[in-house]
Design a protein around this motif. Structure first.
Motif, PDB file in Angstrom:
ATOM      1  N   ALA A 255       1.105  -1.344   0.084  1.00 27.30           N
ATOM      2  CA  ALA A 255      -0.064   0.157  -0.243  1.00 27.30           C
ATOM      3  C   ALA A 255       0.737   1.288   0.089  1.00 27.30           C
ATOM      4  N   TYR A 256       1.841   1.021   0.713  1.00 26.21           N
ATOM      5  CA  TYR A 256       2.947   2.095   0.800  1.00 26.21           C
ATOM      6  C   TYR A 256       4.093   2.718   0.141  1.00 26.21           C
ATOM      7  N   GLN A 257       3.589   2.625  -1.144  1.00 27.32           N
ATOM      8  CA  GLN A 257       4.355   2.868  -2.548  1.00 27.32           C
ATOM      9  C   GLN A 257       5.947   3.959  -2.464  1.00 27.32           C
ATOM     10  N   GLY A 258       6.116   4.360  -2.144  1.00 29.06           N
ATOM     11  CA  GLY A 258       7.116   5.996  -2.165  1.00 29.06           C
ATOM     12  C   GLY A 258       6.089   7.254  -2.991  1.00 29.06           C
ATOM     13  N   SER A 259       7.005   8.045  -3.282  1.00 27.73           N
ATOM     14  CA  SER A 259       6.106   9.147  -3.399  1.00 27.73           C
ATOM     15  C   SER A 259       5.796   9.277  -5.306  1.00 27.73           C
ATOM     16  N   ASN A 260       4.960   9.760  -5.819  1.00 31.53           N
ATOM     17  CA  ASN A 260       4.465   9.582  -6.951  1.00 31.53           C
ATOM     18  C   ASN A 260       3.520  10.888  -7.312  1.00 31.53           C
ATOM     19  N   PRO A 261       3.639  11.335  -8.652  1.00 32.86           N
ATOM     20  CA  PRO A 261       2.919  12.384  -9.480  1.00 32.86           C
ATOM     21  C   PRO A 261       1.814  12.973  -8.617  1.00 32.86           C
ATOM     22  N   ILE A 262       1.343  11.031  -8.934  1.00 33.80           N
ATOM     23  CA  ILE A 262      -0.580  11.922  -7.922  1.00 33.80           C
ATOM     24  C   ILE A 262      -0.327  11.690  -7.059  1.00 33.80           C
TER      25      ILE A 262
ATOM     26  N   GLY B 200      -3.340  10.025   0.017  1.00 31.57           N
ATOM     27  CA  GLY B 200      -1.813  10.613  -0.805  1.00 31.57           C
ATOM     28  C   GLY B 200      -1.824   9.417  -0.574  1.00 31.57           C
ATOM     29  N   ILE B 201      -1.344   9.944   1.745  1.00 29.78           N
ATOM     30  CA  ILE B 201      -0.686   8.379   2.681  1.00 29.78           C
ATOM     31  C   ILE B 201      -1.198   6.772   1.905  1.00 29.78           C
ATOM     32  N   GLY B 202      -2.120   7.051   1.756  1.00 28.34           N
ATOM     33  CA  GLY B 202      -2.805   5.337   1.044  1.00 28.34           C
ATOM     34  C   GLY B 202      -1.720   4.511   0.055  1.00 28.34           C
ATOM     35  N   ASN B 203      -1.647   5.362  -0.259  1.00 29.20           N
ATOM     36  CA  ASN B 203      -0.453   5.091  -1.663  1.00 29.20           C
ATOM     37  C   ASN B 203       1.126   4.790  -1.805  1.00 29.20           C
ATOM     38  N   ALA B 204       0.719   6.407  -1.305  1.00 29.92           N
ATOM     39  CA  ALA B 204       2.391   7.081  -1.007  1.00 29.92           C
ATOM     40  C   ALA B 204       3.577   6.255   0.000  1.00 29.92           C
ATOM     41  N   GLY B 205       2.769   6.985   1.474  1.00 29.58           N
ATOM     42  CA  GLY B 205       3.267   6.353   2.620  1.00 29.58           C
ATOM     43  C   GLY B 205       3.485   8.032   3.719  1.00 29.58           C
TER      44      GLY B 205
END
Length: 462
Positions: A267-274, A316-321
């Motif tokens: 779920a936590y993948q790191g920062s990304n453009p979206i 945002g945090i649900g995908n970037a962490g």
């Protein structure tokens, strides 16, 4: 000026994504391999369906009818149980002929014991759906109850994140869950994360899997008008750190290893453009509305905007962490001594948003070297003047603007004000180390000595 690192990241992304057919020519460096890359090369965005609007809670009964729900487990905490948001939910369920049972014993800042009590309640019913009405504690408790109700033979530690638990993947079908947040902070209504205080180690850990996400989040700003000042204050700093941590997290192309199966991508993948888009929106919203929302509970515009920002930050945090602020916050909250904040009852507790922001000034001084431009951009979005700012000063500049917000909103003066001393730091570090999932998302690797130093710098912050 764009950093070399960001330029090379972009070039690597283009190299991977560009068309490789013969019509577009040979570029000279293409190698095709079926081997799993050491670093990840993709990210994905998953999110609960979000419905936002004043009074939208009245629709929950019809939503459950649309799901063909027959018997619903409604979870809340003792405070919300007697307030208007809960009445709005139950009125809607009754009006639409939905049978339900209420569990109103959710513990604010839940523990494994309180989770188990809620799980027991769920298992005693014959529920086909779940509704959570309250803050992050309620939503996280409801997620756990739903999971273990849906897998009644599971041991409690089966799904708890490693190394505390076994970190088992969720392969069973959980029941539909609708989340209705009443505070503006956690963003739990959109995430697949459920956090609790594991009493045995005096630190927080959790369960993390996309299957835990609510299928629907009803974001009703009317509920925020009853939130007390301190709750609004501390919850707002949770949004604050969500945005900053996801924005500055390790880039998704630097996180590794790549999963052998896309279903295993965390779920936590790191920062990304979206996710960066969500973070920027939140930081701009905080700059405009945070102080207003805390100082005036009747400011509908400010509280509505913060409520939306909490959900956006959750996406945002649900995908970037999140990373170090949260990783250090868990033992800070889990080892509470005698601190009793206003508006939170009479028992010792360190609210989540407060525990998170305590180390933020030190954390972002530490991480700034990973990407000075992004740290400066974050400071600018929060209102700092970064004209002619030097890259080497990025950490100090962002730290100073964080301290400005903390001072304006009268946040306690560091860990000492919460009851901690230098002697407590080894135990706090020990409690942070199991947060491996979060520490790895930080853009800078850290040693135990680094974590100790961050905590030492946070004993007194002003």
């Amino acid at each position: 000026m764009t950093s070399r690192k960001r330029i090379f990241d972009l070039l690597r992304t283009i190299n991977i994504a560009s068309c490789q057919c013969p019509a577009h020519g040979y570029r000279g460096n293409i190698q095709v391999s079926n081997a799993t890359p050491l670093k990840d090369y993709a990210f994905e965005i998953k999110c609960s369906t979000v419905r936002y609007g004043l009074g939208v809670t009245r629709e929950v009964g019809q939503d459950l009818v649309n799901l063909n729900a027959k018997n619903v487990c409604v979870m809340t905490d003792p405070n919300v149980a007697s307030l208007s948001p809960m009445k709005a939910v139950l009125d809607s369920l009754t009006r639409n002929g939905i049978n339900y049972k209420v569990y109103d014993k959710v513990r604010v800042e839940p523990t494994d014991s309180s989770f188990k009590d809620a799980i027991h309640f769920a298992k005693e019913g014959n529920f086909d759906s779940f509704v959570a009405i309250g803050g992050g504690s309620v939503m996280d408790t409801c997620k756990a109850a739903n999971l273990y109700y849906s897998d009644p033979d599971a041991e409690f530690l089966d799904y708890v994140n490693a190394p505390v638990g076994k970190g088992k993947a969720v392969n069973i079908q959980v029941k539909p869950m609708i989340a209705i947040p009443t505070t503006s902070g956690t963003g739990s209504e959109t995430t697949g994360v459920s956090i609790f205080d594991y009493e045995e180690i005096h630190a927080k850990t959790g369960i993390s899997h996309n299957a835990l996400r609510p299928i629907l989040a009803l974001i009703d700003p009317l509920h925020t008008l009853t939130v007390p000042e301190k709750v609004s204050n501390y919850s707002g700093f949770d949004i604050f750190c969500h945005a900053l941590e996801s924005f500055t997290a390790i880039p998704f192309t630097e996180r590794g290893p790549a999963p052998a199966n896309p279903a295993l991508r965390p779920a936590y993948q790191g920062s990304n453009p979206i996710s960066d888009v969500w973070a920027r929106f939140c930081l701009q919203t905080l700059q405009k509305y945070f102080v207003r929302s805390v100082n005036n509970s009747g400011d509908v515009e400010a509280r509505s905007s913060m409520h939306l920002a909490a959900t956006i930050a959750g996406v945002g945090i649900g995908n970037a962490g999140v990373h170090l602020c949260h990783g250090l916050a868990y033992p800070i909250a889990g080892n509470v001594k005698s601190f009793v904040p206003e508006d939170y009852g009479s028992n010792p507790i360190i609210p989540h948003g407060l525990s998170v922001v305590m180390t933020a000034p030190a954390v972002f001084r530490f991480t700034a070297s990973s990407d000075p431009e992004k740290h400066l951009e974050a400071a600018s979005l929060l209102g700092a003047d970064v004209t002619n700012a030097k890259r080497k000063d990025a950490g100090r500049i962002l730290s100073d603007v964080i301290l400005l917000y903390m001072d304006k909103l009268k946040i306690e003066n560091g860990l000492k004000a919460l009851g901690y001393t230098n002697d407590d730091i080894p135990d706090l570090v020990k409690g942070a180390l199991p947060q491996d999932r979060l520490l790895k998302i930080a853009p800078v690797t850290q040693s135990e000595e680094d974590l100790s130093k961050l905590l030492e710098e946070s004993l007194t912050i002003y």
